[in-house]
Design a protein around this motif. Sequence first.
Motif, PDB file in Angstrom:
ATOM      1  N   GLY A   5     -39.817  -2.952 -21.621  1.00 47.75           N
ATOM      2  CA  GLY A   5     -38.448  -2.761 -22.097  1.00 47.75           C
ATOM      3  C   GLY A   5     -37.949  -1.340 -22.095  1.00 47.75           C
ATOM      4  O   GLY A   5     -36.918  -1.047 -22.701  1.00 47.75           O
ATOM      5  N   SER A   6     -38.630  -0.424 -21.394  1.00 53.18           N
ATOM      6  CA  SER A   6     -38.247   0.993 -21.465  1.00 53.18           C
ATOM      7  C   SER A   6     -37.477   1.499 -20.245  1.00 53.18           C
ATOM      8  O   SER A   6     -36.816   2.531 -20.309  1.00 53.18           O
ATOM      9  N   VAL A   7     -37.557   0.773 -19.119  1.00 51.16           N
ATOM     10  CA  VAL A   7     -36.982   1.274 -17.862  1.00 51.16           C
ATOM     11  C   VAL A   7     -35.510   0.886 -17.751  1.00 51.16           C
ATOM     12  O   VAL A   7     -35.126  -0.254 -18.017  1.00 51.16           O
ATOM     13  N   VAL A   8     -34.694   1.854 -17.326  1.00 50.77           N
ATOM     14  CA  VAL A   8     -33.277   1.613 -17.059  1.00 50.77           C
ATOM     15  C   VAL A   8     -33.122   1.330 -15.563  1.00 50.77           C
ATOM     16  O   VAL A   8     -33.561   2.112 -14.727  1.00 50.77           O
ATOM     17  N   PHE A   9     -32.517   0.194 -15.248  1.00 47.65           N
ATOM     18  CA  PHE A   9     -32.312  -0.225 -13.852  1.00 47.65           C
ATOM     19  C   PHE A   9     -30.817  -0.191 -13.551  1.00 47.65           C
ATOM     20  O   PHE A   9     -30.000  -0.670 -14.344  1.00 47.65           O
ATOM     21  N   CYS A  10     -30.454   0.383 -12.414  1.00 43.11           N
ATOM     22  CA  CYS A  10     -29.048   0.463 -12.014  1.00 43.11           C
ATOM     23  C   CYS A  10     -28.879  -0.085 -10.607  1.00 43.11           C
ATOM     24  O   CYS A  10     -29.621   0.280  -9.699  1.00 43.11           O
ATOM     25  N   SER A  11     -27.884  -0.961 -10.439  1.00 41.03           N
ATOM     26  CA  SER A  11     -27.538  -1.475  -9.113  1.00 41.03           C
ATOM     27  C   SER A  11     -26.054  -1.804  -9.113  1.00 41.03           C
ATOM     28  O   SER A  11     -25.558  -2.432 -10.046  1.00 41.03           O
ATOM     29  N   PHE A  12     -25.335  -1.381  -8.063  1.00 42.04           N
ATOM     30  CA  PHE A  12     -23.894  -1.616  -7.990  1.00 42.04           C
ATOM     31  C   PHE A  12     -23.496  -2.610  -6.913  1.00 42.04           C
ATOM     32  O   PHE A  12     -22.315  -2.853  -6.706  1.00 42.04           O
ATOM     33  N   GLY A  13     -24.442  -3.149  -6.165  1.00 37.71           N
ATOM     34  CA  GLY A  13     -24.094  -4.147  -5.161  1.00 37.71           C
ATOM     35  C   GLY A  13     -23.689  -3.549  -3.833  1.00 37.71           C
ATOM     36  O   GLY A  13     -23.512  -2.341  -3.679  1.00 37.71           O
ATOM     37  N   SER A  14     -23.505  -4.436  -2.850  1.00 40.20           N
ATOM     38  CA  SER A  14     -23.304  -4.012  -1.458  1.00 40.20           C
ATOM     39  C   SER A  14     -21.912  -3.457  -1.177  1.00 40.20           C
ATOM     40  O   SER A  14     -21.713  -2.748  -0.191  1.00 40.20           O
ATOM     41  N   GLN A  15     -20.915  -3.771  -2.022  1.00 38.50           N
ATOM     42  CA  GLN A  15     -19.541  -3.346  -1.741  1.00 38.50           C
ATOM     43  C   GLN A  15     -19.213  -1.955  -2.289  1.00 38.50           C
ATOM     44  O   GLN A  15     -18.216  -1.357  -1.908  1.00 38.50           O
ATOM     45  N   SER A  16     -20.044  -1.449  -3.176  1.00 36.15           N
ATOM     46  CA  SER A  16     -19.739  -0.176  -3.832  1.00 36.15           C
ATOM     47  C   SER A  16     -19.918   1.003  -2.879  1.00 36.15           C
ATOM     48  O   SER A  16     -20.938   1.132  -2.212  1.00 36.15           O
ATOM     49  N   GLU A  17     -18.902   1.861  -2.836  1.00 35.50           N
ATOM     50  CA  GLU A  17     -18.959   3.066  -1.995  1.00 35.50           C
ATOM     51  C   GLU A  17     -18.622   4.284  -2.860  1.00 35.50           C
ATOM     52  O   GLU A  17     -17.461   4.526  -3.182  1.00 35.50           O
ATOM     53  N   LEU A  18     -19.622   5.035  -3.232  1.00 38.12           N
ATOM     54  CA  LEU A  18     -19.414   6.211  -4.065  1.00 38.12           C
ATOM     55  C   LEU A  18     -19.176   7.453  -3.212  1.00 38.12           C
ATOM     56  O   LEU A  18     -19.693   7.576  -2.101  1.00 38.12           O
ATOM     57  N   GLN A  19     -18.403   8.374  -3.771  1.00 43.61           N
ATOM     58  CA  GLN A  19     -18.314   9.714  -3.189  1.00 43.61           C
ATOM     59  C   GLN A  19     -19.594  10.470  -3.569  1.00 43.61           C
ATOM     60  O   GLN A  19     -20.251  10.128  -4.556  1.00 43.61           O
ATOM     61  N   LYS A  20     -19.900  11.509  -2.831  1.00 43.65           N
ATOM     62  CA  LYS A  20     -21.138  12.251  -3.094  1.00 43.65           C
ATOM     63  C   LYS A  20     -21.148  12.842  -4.503  1.00 43.65           C
ATOM     64  O   LYS A  20     -22.177  12.799  -5.199  1.00 43.65           O
ATOM     65  N   ASP A  21     -20.009  13.386  -4.937  1.00 45.26           N
ATOM     66  CA  ASP A  21     -19.982  13.990  -6.270  1.00 45.26           C
ATOM     67  C   ASP A  21     -20.139  12.936  -7.365  1.00 45.26           C
ATOM     68  O   ASP A  21     -20.778  13.184  -8.396  1.00 45.26           O
ATOM     69  N   GLU A  22     -19.583  11.727  -7.158  1.00 45.68           N
ATOM     70  CA  GLU A  22     -19.755  10.631  -8.123  1.00 45.68           C
ATOM     71  C   GLU A  22     -21.221  10.209  -8.189  1.00 45.68           C
ATOM     72  O   GLU A  22     -21.772   9.983  -9.277  1.00 45.68           O
ATOM     73  N   PHE A  23     -21.833  10.094  -7.025  1.00 50.19           N
ATOM     74  CA  PHE A  23     -23.247   9.722  -6.937  1.00 50.19           C
ATOM     75  C   PHE A  23     -24.117  10.729  -7.691  1.00 50.19           C
ATOM     76  O   PHE A  23     -24.989  10.368  -8.482  1.00 50.19           O
ATOM     77  N   GLN A  24     -23.866  12.006  -7.454  1.00 49.94           N
ATOM     78  CA  GLN A  24     -24.674  13.047  -8.099  1.00 49.94           C
ATOM     79  C   GLN A  24     -24.489  13.042  -9.614  1.00 49.94           C
ATOM     80  O   GLN A  24     -25.458  13.212 -10.367  1.00 49.94           O
ATOM     81  N   GLU A  25     -23.255  12.835 -10.061  1.00 44.43           N
ATOM     82  CA  GLU A  25     -22.993  12.809 -11.499  1.00 44.43           C
ATOM     83  C   GLU A  25     -23.746  11.646 -12.151  1.00 44.43           C
ATOM     84  O   GLU A  25     -24.312  11.787 -13.243  1.00 44.43           O
ATOM     85  N   LEU A  26     -23.764  10.493 -11.480  1.00 49.64           N
ATOM     86  CA  LEU A  26     -24.475   9.333 -12.007  1.00 49.64           C
ATOM     87  C   LEU A  26     -25.970   9.594 -12.139  1.00 49.64           C
ATOM     88  O   LEU A  26     -26.570   9.334 -13.191  1.00 49.64           O
ATOM     89  N   VAL A  27     -26.587  10.078 -11.064  1.00 50.81           N
ATOM     90  CA  VAL A  27     -28.043  10.265 -11.135  1.00 50.81           C
ATOM     91  C   VAL A  27     -28.418  11.334 -12.158  1.00 50.81           C
ATOM     92  O   VAL A  27     -29.471  11.250 -12.798  1.00 50.81           O
ATOM     93  N   LEU A  28     -27.543  12.327 -12.345  1.00 60.78           N
ATOM     94  CA  LEU A  28     -27.799  13.326 -13.389  1.00 60.78           C
ATOM     95  C   LEU A  28     -27.699  12.688 -14.777  1.00 60.78           C
ATOM     96  O   LEU A  28     -28.416  13.091 -15.707  1.00 60.78           O
TER      97      LEU A  28
END
Length: 455
Positions: free
Chosen positions: A263-286
């Motif tokens: 129960g400790s791991v955080v899992f993230c998935s946005f599906g096949s249609q999601s298209e992030l900008q590079k800056d959005e992607f970086q902000e999320l992973v940070l």
Amino acid sequence: MSESDCPKLHIAMFPWVAYGHFIPFLHLSNKLAEKGHKISFLVPKGVQSTLENMNRYPNSIQFFPLLLPQVDGLPPGAETTSVVPMNQQKYLAFAVDQTRDQVEDILQVLKPDMVFYDFWFWIPDLARRLGISPIFYVVVSSMAQWLNTKEVTKETTVEEVMKMPPGYPSSAVKLKPEEAPLELFAAEDFGSGLSFRQRIRKSRLESDAIAFRTCRELEGPFLEHGAKTFGRPVLLSGPCLPETNTQQLEDKWVNWLSQFEPGSVVFCSFGSQSELQKDEFQELVLGFESCGQPFLVALKPPQGCSTVEEALPEGFQERVKGRGLVYGRWVPQELLLHQPNIGCFVNHCGYGTMWEFLLTDCQIVLIPENLDQILNTRLLVNELKVGVEVERGKNRQVSKESLSEAIKLVMDKENETANMLRANRTKLKQTLSDRDLQEEYVNNFIQALQDLVKK
């Protein structure tokens, strides 16, 4: 009359060319085939082999491939939205519209009792000429359908369209003006001279009945409101959940996840249609880095990048080594959600994914993007109180701080709100996973279809 004595139906299925539509149409087909009904499933030729793996009743469900013509603007060989950018999907819709003669030939030979469809506004007229009943099958939230009941002109304001109709059951499940979906106002052709909105509206208005992939236990008041608004019979198939997946999670995932506490791991998935900008992607992973939990992030490479690795912030991999993994290819989402070491799921709240996570024990953090996802989120967060929505800042941006705070909140076992969310979600899971309830919905749905055929 017993179930075995009821006449068996022959139903044609013709969904919009996206896997988020193919799959729920096929889940329903499996439920109907299980009861002895015959299904004829119309799909682009290249999709058939993928869907055949999910066909549990090959003797009752038969695929009929359609050959999509090449049209200007559409990438060569493209047959589904998974390989077509959003701004080119109008060409895909137009290509499928060009299969009308193929569809008519197939239906004329098969002579099904009814045809289930969604985007294909020309199906009702074609079906009725052949003595077939057209059923508009909605595989997204019922809550958004009221938006398509309003007339929109060039003079219509955002506020006018977004205003809740009389009798709308909740002020908590709504959009903010800045979230107004552009497709509601876009007048541009989405294939065959109709806008996206006109397509959906015409498809719904000319149906014999509107069927929803949902249940009263989740969307009851909204369905009651819709039944009064649409002027058509409203049928409920229930969630039509697939059978429990007997596949095993690959060793590479099991081995990586087993390093961490249950129960400790955080899992993230946005599906096949999601298209992030590079800056959005970086902000999320940070944001995942700063949440303090182990994490598995499965996202497509952002725009302009061929891999997720090249898009990661400088020094990120060294800092999270042994604790975090960012993966840029397909992952077995449903299997991962049931893996006991995963305790939190961060996602967009697409309708299909929503049903998957409501049957797990994960805490839920939501970052919705489009119309349906936003309304799904507001239902789960504001009305049912089973998850949290990440706060957005200026220009609807998600900051690493807001994401990290949301994750920390739901993962805090001492937090009163987190425990309330967990208890509410557990109760809802018990309701939705009740086999008798699911069976009752399917049986009532079939009875309603048989009653329509008799008229």
